[in-house]
Design a protein around this motif. Sequence first.
Motif, PDB file in Angstrom:
ATOM      1  N   PHE A 223     -40.494 -14.613  51.348  1.00 39.64           N
ATOM      2  CA  PHE A 223     -40.742 -14.544  52.791  1.00 39.64           C
ATOM      3  C   PHE A 223     -39.476 -14.186  53.558  1.00 39.64           C
ATOM      4  O   PHE A 223     -39.544 -13.811  54.735  1.00 39.64           O
ATOM      5  CB  PHE A 223     -41.306 -15.880  53.298  1.00 39.64           C
ATOM      6  N   LYS A 224     -38.328 -14.279  52.898  1.00 40.42           N
ATOM      7  CA  LYS A 224     -37.075 -13.918  53.576  1.00 40.42           C
ATOM      8  C   LYS A 224     -37.072 -12.460  54.018  1.00 40.42           C
ATOM      9  O   LYS A 224     -36.309 -12.090  54.925  1.00 40.42           O
ATOM     10  CB  LYS A 224     -35.891 -14.207  52.650  1.00 40.42           C
ATOM     11  N   LEU A 225     -37.924 -11.633  53.415  1.00 39.14           N
ATOM     12  CA  LEU A 225     -38.068 -10.247  53.888  1.00 39.14           C
ATOM     13  C   LEU A 225     -38.635 -10.221  55.308  1.00 39.14           C
ATOM     14  O   LEU A 225     -38.220  -9.400  56.137  1.00 39.14           O
ATOM     15  CB  LEU A 225     -38.994  -9.468  52.949  1.00 39.14           C
ATOM     16  N   VAL A 226     -39.583 -11.113  55.595  1.00 44.27           N
ATOM     17  CA  VAL A 226     -40.155 -11.186  56.941  1.00 44.27           C
ATOM     18  C   VAL A 226     -39.117 -11.710  57.921  1.00 44.27           C
ATOM     19  O   VAL A 226     -38.982 -11.200  59.048  1.00 44.27           O
ATOM     20  CB  VAL A 226     -41.417 -12.078  56.942  1.00 44.27           C
ATOM     21  N   THR A 227     -38.359 -12.721  57.504  1.00 47.38           N
ATOM     22  CA  THR A 227     -37.302 -13.262  58.362  1.00 47.38           C
ATOM     23  C   THR A 227     -36.239 -12.201  58.643  1.00 47.38           C
ATOM     24  O   THR A 227     -35.785 -12.052  59.785  1.00 47.38           O
ATOM     25  CB  THR A 227     -36.662 -14.486  57.696  1.00 47.38           C
ATOM     26  N   ALA A 228     -35.863 -11.458  57.596  1.00 51.11           N
ATOM     27  CA  ALA A 228     -34.876 -10.386  57.783  1.00 51.11           C
ATOM     28  C   ALA A 228     -35.411  -9.318  58.731  1.00 51.11           C
ATOM     29  O   ALA A 228     -34.677  -8.805  59.592  1.00 51.11           O
ATOM     30  CB  ALA A 228     -34.515  -9.772  56.437  1.00 51.11           C
ATOM     31  N   ALA A 229     -36.690  -8.982  58.590  1.00 57.46           N
ATOM     32  CA  ALA A 229     -37.302  -7.992  59.486  1.00 57.46           C
ATOM     33  C   ALA A 229     -37.261  -8.467  60.930  1.00 57.46           C
ATOM     34  O   ALA A 229     -36.919  -7.699  61.850  1.00 57.46           O
ATOM     35  CB  ALA A 229     -38.743  -7.720  59.055  1.00 57.46           C
ATOM     36  N   ALA A 288     -33.793 -17.968  61.234  1.00 59.69           N
ATOM     37  CA  ALA A 288     -35.072 -18.373  61.824  1.00 59.69           C
ATOM     38  C   ALA A 288     -34.847 -19.092  63.144  1.00 59.69           C
ATOM     39  O   ALA A 288     -35.558 -18.844  64.132  1.00 59.69           O
ATOM     40  CB  ALA A 288     -35.846 -19.259  60.851  1.00 59.69           C
ATOM     41  N   ASN A 289     -33.860 -19.980  63.188  1.00 56.53           N
ATOM     42  CA  ASN A 289     -33.548 -20.655  64.450  1.00 56.53           C
ATOM     43  C   ASN A 289     -32.990 -19.688  65.482  1.00 56.53           C
ATOM     44  O   ASN A 289     -33.274 -19.803  66.685  1.00 56.53           O
ATOM     45  CB  ASN A 289     -32.544 -21.779  64.210  1.00 56.53           C
ATOM     46  N   THR A 337     -39.126 -22.468  57.862  1.00 56.51           N
ATOM     47  CA  THR A 337     -40.053 -21.333  57.752  1.00 56.51           C
ATOM     48  C   THR A 337     -39.303 -20.056  57.374  1.00 56.51           C
ATOM     49  O   THR A 337     -39.858 -19.162  56.740  1.00 56.51           O
ATOM     50  CB  THR A 337     -40.835 -21.082  59.057  1.00 56.51           C
ATOM     51  N   GLY A 338     -38.021 -19.989  57.774  1.00 51.90           N
ATOM     52  CA  GLY A 338     -37.230 -18.798  57.472  1.00 51.90           C
ATOM     53  C   GLY A 338     -37.041 -18.560  55.994  1.00 51.90           C
ATOM     54  O   GLY A 338     -36.758 -17.432  55.563  1.00 51.90           O
ATOM     55  N   MET A 339     -37.194 -19.610  55.176  1.00 54.13           N
ATOM     56  CA  MET A 339     -37.087 -19.475  53.727  1.00 54.13           C
ATOM     57  C   MET A 339     -38.448 -19.659  53.043  1.00 54.13           C
ATOM     58  O   MET A 339     -38.530 -19.955  51.854  1.00 54.13           O
ATOM     59  CB  MET A 339     -36.056 -20.451  53.150  1.00 54.13           C
TER      60      MET A 339
END
Length: 487
Positions: A223-229, A288-289, A337-339
Amino acid sequence: MNKPIRTMSVFCLFLFLALLLNVTWVQYIKAGEYNDSGLNARVKDETLSRERGAILVAGRPVAESRPSDDRYKFQRVYPYRPYLYAPLTGYFALARSTLLENSQNKLLSGDDDRLFVNRLVDLVNNASPKGGNVSLTIDPAAQRAAYDGLAALGDNVQGGAVAIEPSTGKVLAMVSLPSFNPNKFADHDTAAVDAYDKAMQTRADKPLQSRATKIRLSPGSVFKLVTAAAAIESEGYDAESLVPGGPSYKLPGTNISINNGGRSCGSNQIPLTQALEQSCNTTFLALANQVGHEKMLEQAEKFGFNNGNLLRDFAESEQSASSYPTGDISDDFLAKTGMGQQDVQATPLQMAMVVAGIVNDGVVMRPYLVDQVRSPDLDVLETAEQEEFSRAISPSTASELRKMMVNTVDRGTASVAQIPGVRVGAKTGTAENCAGCQNYSWFVSYASEGGQEVAVAVMVQKSNASVVSGSGQAGPIARAIMDAVIK
């Protein structure tokens, strides 16, 4: 006319009107409901006595009807590796059907409007009507690679895999283990079918539920790909931008610190590409924060999270919406959630869509399985049209993410995905389960070579492995699938 005769005439008139109303109610108003009822033995007998159309993979039937010598004229058969294709075909039974057998029922049974001319010809020739055929998008080599790779993890394996052609949304492979034998459901012996159904329904490992589309699990680090995006889109970062690193991150408002498990994540700030290559928890907790809940939610939903109808050719009841929390959450929960933890859940289909969108310059295409609709004589009646699901990220963001995924394969945690001479990008993931339970192993990747592209997501929920990691269990399966597609 005397009174008794008049009374009897009026009574008969009322009886006649009641009869007309009842016939109208039964034959017109309620006709559709009665016709679709599983209790209607006449319709059931007629359906089972009709030659149902085939489900085809690369021209080969994986579901077809053959003549039967019992009270029904035809027997539904799943002739080629039924466990391999069961999570796609589903089953056609005496009283019910599932998956493609359900969603494509009108065509397969011959009742679809696109078969009107065929029905008319059959009527004129006094021939029994036949069902139409559906050709799937599945690449048989990729399907076998996914199934065999998961099966090799042990008899008790639980997992799913999905491969998508990014530019179109074609599903090239979709596998779920454990699987089931659809031939056992198609048996004309009702008692035998009920016994098998009960056995499958009561198993703790849920073989009737697709782990590709139905079972949601924490995606962990993939999911870190979504956070990075989200960070690139909202904060203007690129692959070389400096982001928080360091050995640990203290969750806001708590005394809990999360570390990186000994990975190379610097002592202060590091490039974003290094954070993804090394899967640095500290970076993605902080990002994420920094991005905030609203933009994290927006980005997740652009990729398809919180949408229960992603796959065009399955009923919504055969899918589950991958989830990102929508309500107010505390900063410590937001960080997690970021991880890919803390109420974030995903199916392999969803994570394959994330990668496919990154490969396709930010455009996510809606996945589909039915490529062509064919007549009983295999004439093409309709070819599927591609459908854009969303524009999840900008082309420049997609380019940065692809670059970082390639770096993750070339010099990071996903080196197991390397294929000589092929451009491969990937991200590993290991998601925490309950205390004392085996963690989930994830691997998402893409391969691009000679005009061919494929996006893959593999999830292993349970295996016989003593040590669980994305690169250890799921990674080799993803590589085998990509290798099968990029021939």
